[in-house]
Design a protein around this motif. Structure first.
Motif, PDB file in Angstrom:
ATOM      1  N   GLY A 281       2.036   2.533  -4.028  1.00 42.64           N
ATOM      2  CA  GLY A 281       2.032   3.845  -3.384  1.00 42.64           C
ATOM      3  C   GLY A 281       1.789   5.002  -4.321  1.00 42.64           C
TER       4      GLY A 281
ATOM      5  N   TRP B 117       0.822  -1.219   0.000  1.00 47.30           N
ATOM      6  CA  TRP B 117       0.000   0.000   0.000  1.00 47.30           C
ATOM      7  C   TRP B 117       0.853   1.265   0.000  1.00 47.30           C
ATOM      8  CZ3 TRP B 117      -5.236   0.636  -0.498  1.00 47.30           C
ATOM      9  CH2 TRP B 117      -5.745   1.911  -0.221  1.00 47.30           C
ATOM     10  N   ARG B 118       1.896   1.294   0.839  1.00 47.34           N
ATOM     11  CA  ARG B 118       2.724   2.506   0.978  1.00 47.34           C
ATOM     12  C   ARG B 118       4.058   2.410   0.222  1.00 47.34           C
ATOM     13  NH1 ARG B 118       0.495   5.809   4.721  1.00 47.34           N
ATOM     14  NH2 ARG B 118      -0.958   4.893   6.213  1.00 47.34           N
ATOM     15  N   ASN B 119       4.221   1.373  -0.577  1.00 42.29           N
ATOM     16  CA  ASN B 119       5.451   1.240  -1.349  1.00 42.29           C
ATOM     17  C   ASN B 119       5.407   2.216  -2.525  1.00 42.29           C
ATOM     18  OD1 ASN B 119       7.673   0.512  -2.870  1.00 42.29           O
ATOM     19  ND2 ASN B 119       7.283  -1.690  -2.749  1.00 42.29           N
ATOM     20  N   PRO B 120       6.229   3.275  -2.511  1.00 36.43           N
ATOM     21  CA  PRO B 120       6.149   4.293  -3.575  1.00 36.43           C
ATOM     22  C   PRO B 120       6.526   3.760  -4.947  1.00 36.43           C
ATOM     23  CG  PRO B 120       8.115   4.621  -2.245  1.00 36.43           C
ATOM     24  CD  PRO B 120       7.316   3.550  -1.561  1.00 36.43           C
TER      25      PRO B 120
ATOM     26  N   LYS C 218      -5.017   1.252  -6.774  1.00 33.05           N
ATOM     27  CA  LYS C 218      -4.376   0.273  -5.886  1.00 33.05           C
ATOM     28  C   LYS C 218      -5.172  -1.029  -5.838  1.00 33.05           C
ATOM     29  CE  LYS C 218      -2.139   3.646  -2.847  1.00 33.05           C
ATOM     30  NZ  LYS C 218      -2.100   4.276  -1.507  1.00 33.05           N
TER      31      LYS C 218
END
Length: 449
Positions: free
Chosen positions: A261, A254-257, A268
């Motif tokens: 991200g 989810w927060r992996n750029p 997503k």
């Protein structure tokens, strides 16, 4: 007209016919891809590249050493698509259809061989099943090709001819769970396009369910209580894995750029669902696999190893085998002497077969991982990913496949071949003699655990 029966009589076991058919298709494909006209440079392809690509296509894997679009000419790409089609439908399915069209008759040995490939439960149904398999496959591929063609024309400004070519190629590779793409980044440029992603995902799911399951769902999808054990297990495990896989990728990336991200919430969800579908053995990717977290690699390893449905275009252990093992474990934990699924009892022979396939698969993956670790400088997580992708005919890669060297490429070639046929089928093909024991030995209990 008599060539096919004479060919079949050379083998004593149906599995041998299937294995020989795949070998023959791979050899023919490798020869065609070795021709100068198959490459964009009009020079003969390296034999390892030709063999690896032909095996990847026939075994509907999608792993590549060279970029498909830049290295292969239109002739080479058409050969790859043709090999994917032959491998997806199955050599014996195609051979059986050819025999029916030429002679209108199907000999007993040919019917047994076709049964081994299509996994039909009644040998008398082979002729009807083969016709339905071919017709169903072609209809699905045409529908997917039309949708993709329209999207490429209307959404990306491609000419009708180019769009039709792209649509037809990716329709074949999607439905047959092959994963070959005509872009260097696979389908990453379409990560937020639901028309492309969902169409490809649906084609992969339908092709990977398995033809017996698809036909039964078409007949009685409104009456789940009438479904066979095969359909119940396949659908139940497939849906569970898709849901759990989507959730796992959403949570971990989810927060992996460098992956999810950079997308909005809808993007997503779409990308995570696509990432959960592809390890069924499809091989497409809309996210950069090399930039995923190791936890996502591990989740993908598990999904690739399980694979798709029996008698479909997917590879791997098969969701049916995985589901049956779960019921065997549950029955053992409850102390039950019989394994029951719904209102049916699972035969002991089927239980042994599921255990055998699993043990052979785990052993093969472990041994191959060890060998590849010794041959290359890459770490365990990347090497394990490539090995499982080859065995599960998934085609996903962390990006190290081109750098594995000749020995590594040949090892993956063997893995793709075994993974397509299945460890048990391969073992049966190599067993020239079947031994039957005419006596029973005394029973003795052994401490387990």
């Amino acid at each position: 007209m008599s060539m096919m029966p004479s060919f079949l009589t050379r083998f004593r076991h149906p599995a041998q016919v299937v294995a020989a058919g795949f070998v023959l298709a791979i050899v023919i494909g490798a020869v065609l891809l070795s021709l100068p006209m198959a490459t964009t440079e009009r020079a003969p392809a390296d034999w390892v590249v030709a063999l690896f690509t032909a095996t990847s296509a026939v075994c509907v894997t999608g792993l590549v050493i060279v970029d498909t679009e830049s290295h292969w000419s239109v002739f080479g790409e058409v050969v790859i698509a043709g090999l994917v089609q032959v491998g997806g439908l199955g050599i014996m399915t195609m051979a059986t259809l050819f025999t029916l069209l030429v002679s209108g008759r199907l000999g007993l040995r040919a019917r047994i061989a076709a049964q081994a490939e299509t996994k039909t439960l009644s040998m008398s149904d082979v002729r009807r099943v083969v016709r339905k398999v071919v017709l169903f496959s072609l209809v699905c591929e045409v529908v997917v090709a039309v949708v993709l063609t329209a999207r490429f024309v209307l959404g990306y400004g491609e000419s009708l001819g180019r769009a039709a070519y792209l649509g037809a190629f990716h329709s074949v590779t999607a439905f047959n769970n092959a994963g070959f793409a005509l872009w260097p980044d696979s389908l990453m440029r379409f990560v937020a396009d639901p028309w492309i992603c969902l169409t490809v995902a649906v084609a992969v799911i339908v092709g990977g369910l398995g033809f017996p399951v698809v036909f039964e769902l078409a007949r009685s999808w409104r009456h789940p209580r009438k479904w066979s054990v095969l359909t119940r297990v396949t659908v139940g495990v497939s849906v569970t894995l898709l849901v759990l896989g989507t959730l796992v990728f959403l949570v971990t990336e989810w927060r992996n750029p460098r992956t999810l991200g950079a997308l909005d919430d809808a993007g997503k969800l779409l990308a995570a669902f696509f990432a959960a579908v592809m390890p069924r053995s499809a091989g497409f990717n809309t996210l950069d696999i090399s930039q995923m977290y190791p936890s996502s690699w591990l989740a993908t390893d598990v999904l690739m190893f399980i694979g798709g449905g029996s008698a479909g275009t997917a590879g791997g252990l098969k969701v049916t085998t995985f589901g049956l093992l779960a019921f065997v474990v549950w029955a053992e934990l409850r102390g039950e002497s019989r394994v029951n699924i719904g209102h049916r009892r699972l035969p002991e022979a089927t239980q042994r077969q599921a255990v055998t396939i699993t043990v052979l698969g785990v052993t093969l993956v472990a041994a191959s991982t060890y060998v590849l670790l010794a041959l290359t400088p890459h770490g365990l997580d990347q090497v394990l990913f490539e090995v499982v992708a080859a065995f599960g005919t998934a085609g996903l890669s962390t990006g190290i496949t081109p750098s594995l060297g000749v020995a590594g490429h040949l090892l993956l070639t063997v893995l793709m071949f075994i993974g397509r046929l299945g460890p048990l089928t391969m073992g049966s093909a190599l067993a020239l003699n079947q031994r039957s024991r005419h006596y029973e030995l005394p029973e003795e209990r052994v401490i387990v655990g």
